[in-house]
Write a protein that holds these residues in place. Structure first.
Motif, mmCIF file in Angstrom:
data_model
loop_
_atom_site.group_PDB
_atom_site.id
_atom_site.type_symbol
_atom_site.label_atom_id
_atom_site.label_comp_id
_atom_site.label_asym_id
_atom_site.label_seq_id
_atom_site.Cartn_x
_atom_site.Cartn_y
_atom_site.Cartn_z
ATOM 1 N N LYS A 286 14.616 33.440 23.579
ATOM 2 C CA LYS A 286 14.358 32.519 22.473
ATOM 3 C C LYS A 286 13.453 31.410 22.951
ATOM 4 O O LYS A 286 13.719 30.752 23.942
ATOM 5 N N MET A 287 12.367 31.187 22.218
ATOM 6 C CA MET A 287 11.447 30.130 22.596
ATOM 7 C C MET A 287 11.688 28.897 21.727
ATOM 8 O O MET A 287 12.219 28.999 20.626
ATOM 9 N N GLU A 288 11.236 27.754 22.230
ATOM 10 C CA GLU A 288 11.398 26.493 21.503
ATOM 11 C C GLU A 288 10.971 26.629 20.054
ATOM 12 O O GLU A 288 9.853 27.047 19.754
ATOM 13 N N GLY A 289 11.827 26.247 19.167
ATOM 14 C CA GLY A 289 11.465 26.218 17.755
ATOM 15 C C GLY A 289 11.418 27.571 17.091
ATOM 16 O O GLY A 289 11.090 27.665 15.906
ATOM 17 N N LYS A 290 11.703 28.607 17.843
ATOM 18 C CA LYS A 290 11.625 29.953 17.297
ATOM 19 C C LYS A 290 12.983 30.622 17.308
ATOM 20 O O LYS A 290 13.924 30.151 17.934
ATOM 21 N N GLY A 291 13.052 31.734 16.614
ATOM 22 C CA GLY A 291 14.297 32.477 16.595
ATOM 23 C C GLY A 291 14.395 33.378 17.797
ATOM 24 O O GLY A 291 13.461 33.474 18.590
ATOM 25 N N GLU A 292 15.528 34.028 17.923
ATOM 26 C CA GLU A 292 15.736 34.928 19.048
ATOM 27 C C GLU A 292 14.962 36.225 18.822
ATOM 28 O O GLU A 292 14.971 36.769 17.716
ATOM 29 N N ILE A 293 14.269 36.692 19.851
ATOM 30 C CA ILE A 293 13.499 37.929 19.728
ATOM 31 C C ILE A 293 13.781 38.844 20.912
ATOM 32 O O ILE A 293 14.308 38.402 21.938
ATOM 33 N N SER A 294 13.412 40.098 20.763
ATOM 34 C CA SER A 294 13.614 41.053 21.860
ATOM 35 C C SER A 294 12.436 40.973 22.821
ATOM 36 O O SER A 294 11.371 40.422 22.491
ATOM 37 N N GLY A 295 12.620 41.537 23.985
ATOM 38 C CA GLY A 295 11.541 41.555 24.963
ATOM 39 C C GLY A 295 10.327 42.290 24.404
ATOM 40 O O GLY A 295 9.182 41.896 24.635
ATOM 41 N N LYS A 296 10.584 43.350 23.661
ATOM 42 C CA LYS A 296 9.504 44.129 23.070
ATOM 43 C C LYS A 296 8.712 43.279 22.061
ATOM 44 O O LYS A 296 7.485 43.331 22.016
ATOM 45 N N GLU A 297 9.418 42.504 21.283
ATOM 46 C CA GLU A 297 8.757 41.650 20.301
ATOM 47 C C GLU A 297 7.922 40.567 20.990
ATOM 48 O O GLU A 297 6.852 40.185 20.515
ATOM 49 N N PHE A 298 8.421 40.120 22.119
ATOM 50 C CA PHE A 298 7.650 39.132 22.891
ATOM 51 C C PHE A 298 6.334 39.750 23.339
ATOM 52 O O PHE A 298 5.274 39.126 23.248
ATOM 53 N N ILE A 299 6.402 40.973 23.801
ATOM 54 C CA ILE A 299 5.187 41.657 24.256
ATOM 55 C C ILE A 299 4.197 41.793 23.094
ATOM 56 O O ILE A 299 2.997 41.552 23.243
ATOM 57 N N ASN A 300 4.702 42.149 21.924
ATOM 58 C CA ASN A 300 3.833 42.318 20.761
ATOM 59 C C ASN A 300 3.135 41.033 20.347
ATOM 60 O O ASN A 300 1.955 41.043 20.004
ATOM 61 N N GLY A 301 3.878 39.952 20.347
ATOM 62 C CA GLY A 301 3.314 38.707 19.827
ATOM 63 C C GLY A 301 2.740 37.778 20.877
ATOM 64 O O GLY A 301 2.022 36.843 20.552
ATOM 65 N N HIS A 302 3.055 38.007 22.149
ATOM 66 C CA HIS A 302 2.614 37.066 23.193
ATOM 67 C C HIS A 302 2.004 37.826 24.360
ATOM 68 O O HIS A 302 2.233 37.487 25.524
ATOM 69 N N ARG A 303 1.250 38.840 24.036
ATOM 70 C CA ARG A 303 0.639 39.684 25.062
ATOM 71 C C ARG A 303 -0.126 38.873 26.105
ATOM 72 O O ARG A 303 -0.124 39.188 27.290
ATOM 73 N N GLN A 304 -0.752 37.795 25.629
ATOM 74 C CA GLN A 304 -1.572 36.994 26.543
ATOM 75 C C GLN A 304 -0.724 36.202 27.539
ATOM 76 O O GLN A 304 -1.244 35.650 28.500
#
Length: 312
Positions: A286-304
């Motif tokens: 879970k990142m600041e101000g955001k909801g809880e996400i899976s590792g896979k979702e992190f890869i999708n949205g924060h590839r950089q």
RNA sequence: CGCGGGGUAGAGCAGUUGGCAGCUCGCCAGGCCCAUAACCUGGAGGUCGUCGGUUCGAAUCCGACCCCCGCAA
């Protein structure tokens, strides 16, 4: 038999669960409840009532919320209670009050005493990798969790146990063990056992800072930290100046030691982080101000962000 | 009035000098392959939280409101 008169002292959910058990049993008469004063808390700093107060209000019990419990010593004495039952009250109860209840001051403690005296007793056994912990019902004396033991019940710590899940299990076990113990004690069927002080150790209240992840530590240590600190304060780290909570990791560590500790990388299409020894696959975060996400979702949205070093 | 972040496609995110709405994943169809979560081709899918305002034109500017989250307690 005549109902046993009880004054109950406690504050959070854990204590409310225990209180609930006493209320359901007609052999007990809860005369009054002592809980922490209402405090501003939460977003917007609204005044919140403790879990125990909410429950007590529902059933119309007398509620006392002294700044210091010693302020209401006279009221307690007046009720001539058989027991004073304390569960996660968050205040030290002075000896003058402990002497009031006819049959004894009772504490419902969330560990197998003499192991883990003190506050953060839920997290400590998970952090240490213990296979079990438990509930201790004891007579209180002037020391901190030093009184004679009346009853104990062990609880196995599951491989995927978290602070939160264990908290619930301990509350349930405490609630179930308390009633029969009080009755047995009232009938003189229990001989209190003194604690073996040589085996005692103390743990302190868990603070936010305790959840900060040190990526130079072994992956297995961090895996336990993540479980122990969930859901509060959570195991957390920094990513580019922002806090990230690691809410769940794969219990199987990766025997990989090729990156700098704290570095994020993709392993088998999953988000992984290098630790001091071995690496961890991140399941949820879970990142600041955001909801809880899976590792896979992190890869999708924060590839950089892949390849960043965490903890800085 | 404690401080702060956010609501854009099924999911996670990008997108402010205002000008036809994008990325990764997923999904559907087809192809490749012994086979595949791999690869190639094509496709569907969005009243940009809600209401109102400014404007030729608003995801973007202004106002109000709703919801989610972090800090702090």
């Amino acid at each position: 038999m005549k109902p046993l008169k009880i004054i109950f002292a406690g504050t959070p959910d854990y204590a409310a669960t225990v209180l609930q058990a006493l209320l359901r049993d007609t052999d007990f008469l809860v005369q009054a409840v002592i809980t922490q004063p209402d405090m501003p808390a939460g977003r917007g700093l609204e005044v919140r009532e403790s879990a125990v107060k909410k429950l007590a209000k529902q059933v119309g019990l007398t509620i006392w919320q002294p700044q210091k419990v010693s302020q209401i010593i006279d009221q307690i004495r007046e009720l001539e209670p058989d027991f004073l039952v304390v569960a996660a009250f968050a205040q030290l109860v002075p000896e003058s009050i402990l002497k009031i209840p006819a049959l004894g001051p009772i504490n419902v403690h969330g560990s197998l005493l003499p192991r883990y005296r003190g506050a953060g007793v839920i997290q400590a056994p998970i952090l240490n990798g213990d296979s079990q912990t438990g509930i201790t019902i004891m007579l209180m004396d002037k020391g901190l969790d030093t009184g004679p033991i009346l009853a104990q019940q062990a609880i196995a710590i599951a491989p995927d146990e978290t602070g939160e899940s264990l908290y619930d299990k301990l509350a349930d076990a405490g609630a179930r063990l308390l009633s029969p113990t009080l009755k047995a004690l009232a009938q003189g069927q229990i001989k209190p056992q003194a604690q073996d002080n040589t085996k005692a150790n103390y743990v302190g209240l868990v603070k936010k800072e305790d959840g900060l992840i040190d990526w130079t530590k072994p992956a297995s240590d961090i895996e336990r930290l993540v479980r122990a600190m969930y859901s509060w304060p959570g195991a957390w780290t920094w990513l580019k100046g922002k806090q990230i909570k690691i809410t769940a990791v794969d219990p199987i560590v990766l025997p990989l030691n090729v990156h700098q500790p704290g570095k994020t990388f993709i392993y088998n299409n999953q988000l992984a982080i290098q630790c001091g020894t071995d690496a961890l696959v991140i399941q949820r975060l879970k990142m600041e101000g955001k909801g809880e996400i899976s590792g896979k979702e992190f890869i999708n949205g924060h590839r950089q962000q892949i390849g960043q070093i965490l903890g800085q």
